[in-house]
Design a protein around this motif. Sequence first.
Motif, PDB file in Angstrom:
ATOM      1  N   ALA A 356     -13.706  31.155   6.727  1.00  0.00           N
ATOM      2  CA  ALA A 356     -15.170  31.151   6.811  1.00  0.00           C
ATOM      3  C   ALA A 356     -15.718  30.641   5.478  1.00  0.00           C
ATOM      4  O   ALA A 356     -15.159  30.909   4.415  1.00  0.00           O
ATOM      5  CB  ALA A 356     -15.701  32.550   7.105  1.00  0.00           C
ATOM      6  N   LEU A 357     -16.820  29.908   5.553  1.00  0.00           N
ATOM      7  CA  LEU A 357     -17.375  29.234   4.383  1.00  0.00           C
ATOM      8  C   LEU A 357     -18.824  29.611   4.148  1.00  0.00           C
ATOM      9  O   LEU A 357     -19.533  30.038   5.063  1.00  0.00           O
ATOM     10  CB  LEU A 357     -17.296  27.713   4.572  1.00  0.00           C
ATOM     11  N   MET A 358     -19.251  29.409   2.917  1.00  0.00           N
ATOM     12  CA  MET A 358     -20.658  29.408   2.576  1.00  0.00           C
ATOM     13  C   MET A 358     -20.903  28.153   1.752  1.00  0.00           C
ATOM     14  O   MET A 358     -19.987  27.606   1.131  1.00  0.00           O
ATOM     15  CB  MET A 358     -21.035  30.663   1.783  1.00  0.00           C
ATOM     16  N   VAL A 359     -22.142  27.661   1.790  1.00  0.00           N
ATOM     17  CA  VAL A 359     -22.461  26.367   1.195  1.00  0.00           C
ATOM     18  C   VAL A 359     -23.589  26.520   0.193  1.00  0.00           C
ATOM     19  O   VAL A 359     -24.557  27.250   0.438  1.00  0.00           O
ATOM     20  CB  VAL A 359     -22.874  25.345   2.280  1.00  0.00           C
ATOM     21  N   GLN A 360     -23.473  25.819  -0.932  1.00  0.00           N
ATOM     22  CA  GLN A 360     -24.525  25.777  -1.938  1.00  0.00           C
ATOM     23  C   GLN A 360     -24.948  24.335  -2.176  1.00  0.00           C
ATOM     24  O   GLN A 360     -24.106  23.425  -2.155  1.00  0.00           O
ATOM     25  CB  GLN A 360     -24.048  26.381  -3.266  1.00  0.00           C
ATOM     26  N   ASN A 361     -26.244  24.145  -2.395  1.00  0.00           N
ATOM     27  CA  ASN A 361     -26.769  22.854  -2.824  1.00  0.00           C
ATOM     28  C   ASN A 361     -26.956  22.932  -4.333  1.00  0.00           C
ATOM     29  O   ASN A 361     -27.899  23.533  -4.830  1.00  0.00           O
ATOM     30  CB  ASN A 361     -28.096  22.557  -2.121  1.00  0.00           C
ATOM     31  N   ASN A 362     -26.040  22.346  -5.056  1.00  0.00           N
ATOM     32  CA  ASN A 362     -26.041  22.417  -6.517  1.00  0.00           C
ATOM     33  C   ASN A 362     -26.533  21.096  -7.088  1.00  0.00           C
ATOM     34  O   ASN A 362     -25.765  20.156  -7.293  1.00  0.00           O
ATOM     35  CB  ASN A 362     -24.632  22.737  -7.025  1.00  0.00           C
ATOM     36  N   ARG A 370     -15.557  30.188  -0.427  1.00  0.00           N
ATOM     37  CA  ARG A 370     -15.026  31.092   0.573  1.00  0.00           C
ATOM     38  C   ARG A 370     -15.979  32.255   0.754  1.00  0.00           C
ATOM     39  O   ARG A 370     -16.493  32.808  -0.215  1.00  0.00           O
ATOM     40  CB  ARG A 370     -13.663  31.598   0.138  1.00  0.00           C
ATOM     41  N   ARG A 371     -16.174  32.633   2.008  1.00  0.00           N
ATOM     42  CA  ARG A 371     -17.078  33.741   2.265  1.00  0.00           C
ATOM     43  C   ARG A 371     -16.450  35.082   1.879  1.00  0.00           C
ATOM     44  O   ARG A 371     -17.146  36.008   1.489  1.00  0.00           O
ATOM     45  CB  ARG A 371     -17.487  33.750   3.738  1.00  0.00           C
ATOM     46  N   ASP A 372     -15.122  35.156   1.958  1.00  0.00           N
ATOM     47  CA  ASP A 372     -14.474  36.421   1.615  1.00  0.00           C
ATOM     48  C   ASP A 372     -14.405  36.648   0.107  1.00  0.00           C
ATOM     49  O   ASP A 372     -14.319  37.776  -0.363  1.00  0.00           O
ATOM     50  CB  ASP A 372     -13.078  36.505   2.229  1.00  0.00           C
ATOM     51  N   VAL A 373     -14.454  35.526  -0.677  1.00  0.00           N
ATOM     52  CA  VAL A 373     -14.443  35.636  -2.137  1.00  0.00           C
ATOM     53  C   VAL A 373     -15.479  34.655  -2.676  1.00  0.00           C
ATOM     54  O   VAL A 373     -15.131  33.583  -3.180  1.00  0.00           O
ATOM     55  CB  VAL A 373     -13.043  35.324  -2.720  1.00  0.00           C
ATOM     56  N   PRO A 374     -16.761  34.984  -2.600  1.00  0.00           N
ATOM     57  CA  PRO A 374     -17.803  34.046  -3.033  1.00  0.00           C
ATOM     58  C   PRO A 374     -17.687  33.622  -4.495  1.00  0.00           C
ATOM     59  O   PRO A 374     -18.144  32.541  -4.870  1.00  0.00           O
ATOM     60  CB  PRO A 374     -19.105  34.822  -2.789  1.00  0.00           C
ATOM     61  N   SER A 375     -17.064  34.481  -5.312  1.00  0.00           N
ATOM     62  CA  SER A 375     -16.933  34.159  -6.734  1.00  0.00           C
ATOM     63  C   SER A 375     -15.701  33.315  -7.028  1.00  0.00           C
ATOM     64  O   SER A 375     -15.443  32.966  -8.190  1.00  0.00           O
ATOM     65  CB  SER A 375     -16.858  35.454  -7.545  1.00  0.00           C
ATOM     66  N   GLY A 376     -14.929  32.968  -5.996  1.00  0.00           N
ATOM     67  CA  GLY A 376     -13.732  32.155  -6.199  1.00  0.00           C
ATOM     68  C   GLY A 376     -14.075  30.717  -6.526  1.00  0.00           C
ATOM     69  O   GLY A 376     -15.242  30.332  -6.659  1.00  0.00           O
ATOM     70  N   ARG A 377     -13.056  29.914  -6.639  1.00  0.00           N
ATOM     71  CA  ARG A 377     -13.255  28.513  -7.025  1.00  0.00           C
ATOM     72  C   ARG A 377     -13.987  27.750  -5.926  1.00  0.00           C
ATOM     73  O   ARG A 377     -13.627  27.817  -4.746  1.00  0.00           O
ATOM     74  CB  ARG A 377     -11.902  27.850  -7.303  1.00  0.00           C
ATOM     75  N   GLY A 378     -15.016  27.019  -6.304  1.00  0.00           N
ATOM     76  CA  GLY A 378     -15.758  26.195  -5.364  1.00  0.00           C
ATOM     77  C   GLY A 378     -15.136  24.829  -5.202  1.00  0.00           C
ATOM     78  O   GLY A 378     -14.389  24.352  -6.071  1.00  0.00           O
TER      79      GLY A 378
END
Length: 405
Positions: A356-362, A370-378
Amino acid sequence: MLFYMKKYNNRSVLLFLQLLIFAACSKTEEPPRPVGNKLPYAGAGISLAKLVDSIPEASIYRAALKRTRIQPYMDSLSAGNPGAPFTLFVPANKAWESAGYTMDNINTVPAAELDTIIRYLTITGGVPANTKNLMGETTYYPLMYKDRNITRSQVPTPFWAWTNRYYYYRLIVGLTDGVLRLNGRTVSKTAGIQATNGAVFMIDTLITKPFYETYQVLSSDTSFSFYMAALKKNNAVYARKGLLNSFNDTAALVLTVGSDSPGLDPFAIVFAPDNNAFRKAGFYSVADINSYIDQSVVAGAGNVGPMMTNMDSILMHHRLLSAFSGINPGYSFLYTIDLRYGLYTVNLGNAPSYGALMVQNNSGQTVLHRRDVPSGRGAMIISASDNTTLTGVIHRVDNLLLPTP
């Protein structure tokens, strides 16, 4: 004397007015010069065929269309209902020329090739000319023949005649603030033109049907050799443990089942890490990848039950699946612009499968986490992405989605 002056002045005024009238009548008036390019007829009072005939920049399209049987086919679909709408995405002359088709050679191109190009850019019903926005990407099934004769990377084929299984081509249409996209590529910034039986959208890029599976595209690109080696190594472990039916890393990348009607064949949105992404994570060769996977519990001796490899616990986040078996049945293809600006209504997860994913507009860059570890490597989507295949979309990313930064 005063009377004489008044009389003289009246005659002067009269003479002056007569001269003005004469000049006005004898002068050749120049019409206002038009600004910009001449627009084709934009009314809804003529048919699609006549509308296309009226557009100067559609001359190569017209020549190509005349070499096909598409117009009679459209007429047969509209039998008894002449107003049944179609949407034509018509490449302008420059689009044809950029792809190597010109008025000088269009009559030498095989008719079947032209038939395929135009059919793929024609949809039944479809998009009204005044449409400015569509939410995300909309899947249409163009006037293509359902297909069994597709080059595949694996055998046996699912398209035997007795199975009633075919491949159905998709054309993915997006519209945002009047900007038209086909298969994720911007093709026009001008409004469509309405006709009595549909609409014409002039496009500046010739979009053609996909020819290869995701597996074939990734395998042929050496910059993805580490990724493909990891998938194959994972599969080798699963095959040895009798788990390939549960965890098959390449199943979603190939044509495996076909379908008996449009919209049922599965696909995958793949966020493929290139070789540099693996190197950033400490994998400098295929040997490094294989050695790491061999350290997995499931790769060891004995029966440990259904379990993914250590590498797969990472790579499962690099794909979004859509299958008729119940995983994300409402998905359409997702392109960079959809992810960047949230132009989708689906959940970016694979439940009941994994990932599962989450997305950022940077600052205009599309970054996945990763949704399970949002603080992990993007992982940032980089060029070249938005590659439409027979089995989905490929996006290139610059990192592995590790659980640690």
